[in-house]
Motif scaffolding. Structure first.
Motif, PDB file in Angstrom:
ATOM      1  N   GLN A   1      -6.887  -6.311   1.825  1.00 15.36           N
ATOM      2  CA  GLN A   1      -7.026  -7.013   3.098  1.00 15.36           C
ATOM      3  C   GLN A   1      -7.582  -8.416   2.919  1.00 15.36           C
ATOM      4  O   GLN A   1      -7.529  -9.218   3.845  1.00 15.36           O
ATOM      5  CB  GLN A   1      -7.880  -6.186   4.066  1.00 15.36           C
ATOM      6  CG  GLN A   1      -7.136  -4.975   4.573  1.00 15.36           C
ATOM      7  CD  GLN A   1      -7.989  -4.049   5.412  1.00 15.36           C
ATOM      8  OE1 GLN A   1      -9.202  -3.962   5.241  1.00 15.36           O
ATOM      9  NE2 GLN A   1      -7.351  -3.336   6.322  1.00 15.36           N
TER      10      GLN A   1
ATOM     11  N   CYS B   1      -1.562 -12.619   1.901  1.00 12.00           N
ATOM     12  CA  CYS B   1      -0.457 -11.831   2.433  1.00 12.00           C
ATOM     13  C   CYS B   1      -0.356 -10.542   1.623  1.00 12.00           C
ATOM     14  O   CYS B   1      -0.270 -10.592   0.396  1.00 12.00           O
ATOM     15  CB  CYS B   1       0.844 -12.625   2.343  1.00 12.00           C
ATOM     16  SG  CYS B   1       2.233 -11.787   3.116  1.00 12.00           S
TER      17      CYS B   1
ATOM     18  N   LEU C   1       1.911  -7.051   1.768  1.00  9.47           N
ATOM     19  CA  LEU C   1       3.031  -6.367   2.406  1.00  9.47           C
ATOM     20  C   LEU C   1       3.312  -5.046   1.721  1.00  9.47           C
ATOM     21  O   LEU C   1       3.072  -4.891   0.524  1.00  9.47           O
ATOM     22  CB  LEU C   1       4.287  -7.238   2.349  1.00  9.47           C
ATOM     23  CG  LEU C   1       4.199  -8.639   2.946  1.00  9.47           C
ATOM     24  CD1 LEU C   1       5.520  -9.382   2.730  1.00  9.47           C
ATOM     25  CD2 LEU C   1       3.840  -8.582   4.406  1.00  9.47           C
TER      26      LEU C   1
ATOM     27  N   GLN D   1       8.655  -0.909   3.532  1.00  7.53           N
ATOM     28  CA  GLN D   1       8.803   0.108   4.572  1.00  7.53           C
ATOM     29  C   GLN D   1       9.592   1.322   4.075  1.00  7.53           C
ATOM     30  O   GLN D   1       9.244   2.462   4.375  1.00  7.53           O
ATOM     31  CB  GLN D   1       9.479  -0.483   5.802  1.00  7.53           C
ATOM     32  CG  GLN D   1       9.539   0.478   6.960  1.00  7.53           C
ATOM     33  CD  GLN D   1       9.951  -0.198   8.254  1.00  7.53           C
ATOM     34  OE1 GLN D   1      10.342  -1.348   8.273  1.00  7.53           O
ATOM     35  NE2 GLN D   1       9.849   0.527   9.345  1.00  7.53           N
TER      36      GLN D   1
ATOM     37  N   TRP E   1       7.293   3.339   1.916  1.00 10.60           N
ATOM     38  CA  TRP E   1       6.284   3.995   2.755  1.00 10.60           C
ATOM     39  C   TRP E   1       6.881   5.232   3.420  1.00 10.60           C
ATOM     40  O   TRP E   1       6.273   6.307   3.401  1.00 10.60           O
ATOM     41  CB  TRP E   1       5.747   3.028   3.803  1.00 10.60           C
ATOM     42  CG  TRP E   1       4.636   3.641   4.595  1.00 10.60           C
ATOM     43  CD1 TRP E   1       4.736   4.244   5.814  1.00 10.60           C
ATOM     44  CD2 TRP E   1       3.268   3.757   4.196  1.00 10.60           C
ATOM     45  NE1 TRP E   1       3.506   4.720   6.204  1.00 10.60           N
ATOM     46  CE2 TRP E   1       2.588   4.439   5.230  1.00 10.60           C
ATOM     47  CE3 TRP E   1       2.555   3.350   3.074  1.00 10.60           C
ATOM     48  CZ2 TRP E   1       1.226   4.713   5.170  1.00 10.60           C
ATOM     49  CZ3 TRP E   1       1.195   3.624   3.015  1.00 10.60           C
ATOM     50  CH2 TRP E   1       0.549   4.305   4.052  1.00 10.60           C
TER      51      TRP E   1
ATOM     52  N   CYS F   1       0.370   3.073   8.352  1.00  9.99           N
ATOM     53  CA  CYS F   1       0.213   2.151   7.222  1.00  9.99           C
ATOM     54  C   CYS F   1      -0.894   1.142   7.548  1.00  9.99           C
ATOM     55  O   CYS F   1      -0.839   0.498   8.600  1.00  9.99           O
ATOM     56  CB  CYS F   1       1.525   1.425   6.947  1.00  9.99           C
ATOM     57  SG  CYS F   1       1.435   0.349   5.487  1.00  9.99           S
TER      58      CYS F   1
ATOM     59  N   LEU G   1      -1.513  -1.694   6.133  1.00 10.08           N
ATOM     60  CA  LEU G   1      -1.080  -3.073   5.906  1.00 10.08           C
ATOM     61  C   LEU G   1       0.265  -3.290   6.576  1.00 10.08           C
ATOM     62  O   LEU G   1       0.863  -2.359   7.104  1.00 10.08           O
ATOM     63  CB  LEU G   1      -0.986  -3.372   4.401  1.00 10.08           C
ATOM     64  CG  LEU G   1      -2.276  -3.204   3.595  1.00 10.08           C
ATOM     65  CD1 LEU G   1      -2.006  -3.411   2.107  1.00 10.08           C
ATOM     66  CD2 LEU G   1      -3.352  -4.164   4.076  1.00 10.08           C
ATOM     67  N   GLU G   2       0.763  -4.510   6.514  1.00 13.47           N
ATOM     68  CA  GLU G   2       2.020  -4.854   7.174  1.00 13.47           C
ATOM     69  C   GLU G   2       3.227  -4.263   6.446  1.00 13.47           C
ATOM     70  O   GLU G   2       3.411  -4.500   5.250  1.00 13.47           O
ATOM     71  CB  GLU G   2       2.169  -6.368   7.246  1.00 13.47           C
ATOM     72  CG  GLU G   2       3.434  -6.816   7.937  1.00 13.47           C
ATOM     73  CD  GLU G   2       3.602  -8.324   7.966  1.00 13.47           C
ATOM     74  OE1 GLU G   2       4.751  -8.769   8.157  1.00 13.47           O
ATOM     75  OE2 GLU G   2       2.611  -9.049   7.791  1.00 13.47           O
ATOM     76  N   LEU G   3       4.042  -3.512   7.179  1.00 13.97           N
ATOM     77  CA  LEU G   3       5.289  -3.001   6.619  1.00 13.97           C
ATOM     78  C   LEU G   3       6.313  -4.126   6.603  1.00 13.97           C
ATOM     79  O   LEU G   3       6.391  -4.917   7.546  1.00 13.97           O
ATOM     80  CB  LEU G   3       5.812  -1.828   7.445  1.00 13.97           C
ATOM     81  CG  LEU G   3       4.990  -0.544   7.346  1.00 13.97           C
ATOM     82  CD1 LEU G   3       5.459   0.462   8.376  1.00 13.97           C
ATOM     83  CD2 LEU G   3       5.069   0.036   5.943  1.00 13.97           C
ATOM     84  N   ASN G   4       7.109  -4.173   5.531  1.00 11.51           N
ATOM     85  CA  ASN G   4       8.096  -5.221   5.385  1.00 11.51           C
ATOM     86  C   ASN G   4       9.238  -4.678   4.538  1.00 11.51           C
ATOM     87  O   ASN G   4       9.375  -3.473   4.376  1.00 11.51           O
ATOM     88  CB  ASN G   4       7.448  -6.469   4.774  1.00 11.51           C
ATOM     89  CG  ASN G   4       8.102  -7.757   5.213  1.00 11.51           C
ATOM     90  OD1 ASN G   4       9.191  -8.062   4.774  1.00 11.51           O
ATOM     91  ND2 ASN G   4       7.428  -8.500   6.087  1.00 11.51           N
TER      92      ASN G   4
ATOM     93  N   GLY H   1      11.017  -9.508   2.057  1.00 11.52           N
ATOM     94  CA  GLY H   1       9.652 -10.040   2.089  1.00 11.52           C
ATOM     95  C   GLY H   1       9.088 -10.176   0.692  1.00 11.52           C
ATOM     96  O   GLY H   1       8.396 -11.157   0.388  1.00 11.52           O
TER      97      GLY H   1
END
Length: 96
Positions: free
Chosen positions: A52, A56, A58, A61, A64, A73, A75-78, A82
């Motif tokens: 965190q 960035c 990522l 997805q 995951w 999740c 953190l950010e799914l991408n 990405g």
């Protein structure tokens, strides 16, 4: 971005934490992309906290959904697109 951590291995947690914390202390811009079984590391709160701090961070997805289906999740799914964008920005890439 100075450094990108490409995390694919589920047992790379201590290395990811160490590199993330060292990068943060050094004040460099760094990022992370987690894919394949590397997404399993996000079950470890210490790994999540370290990631965190990234400029960035990522998560693939597709990976995951395959390995952590039904769990939220942190953190950010991408996508792998990405990942490609992060690789293009990174001066250095470390694959774990």
């Amino acid at each position: 971005m100075e450094l990108l951590l490409l995390v694919t291995h589920p047992e790379a947690g201590s290395i990811v934490r160490g590199m993330a914390e060292a990068s943060h202390r050094a004040g460099i811009e760094w990022g992370a992309f987690l894919t394949n079984e590397g997404v399993k590391l996000l079950q470890d709160g210490a790994v999540v906290a370290a990631l965190q701090q990234a400029a960035c961070a990522l998560v693939c997805q597709d990976s995951w959904n395959r390995h952590m289906a039904g769990q939220p999740c942190p953190l950010e799914l991408n996508s792998q697109t990405g990942n490609s964008a992060l690789v293009a920005r990174a001066a250095h890439l470390v694959s774990l």
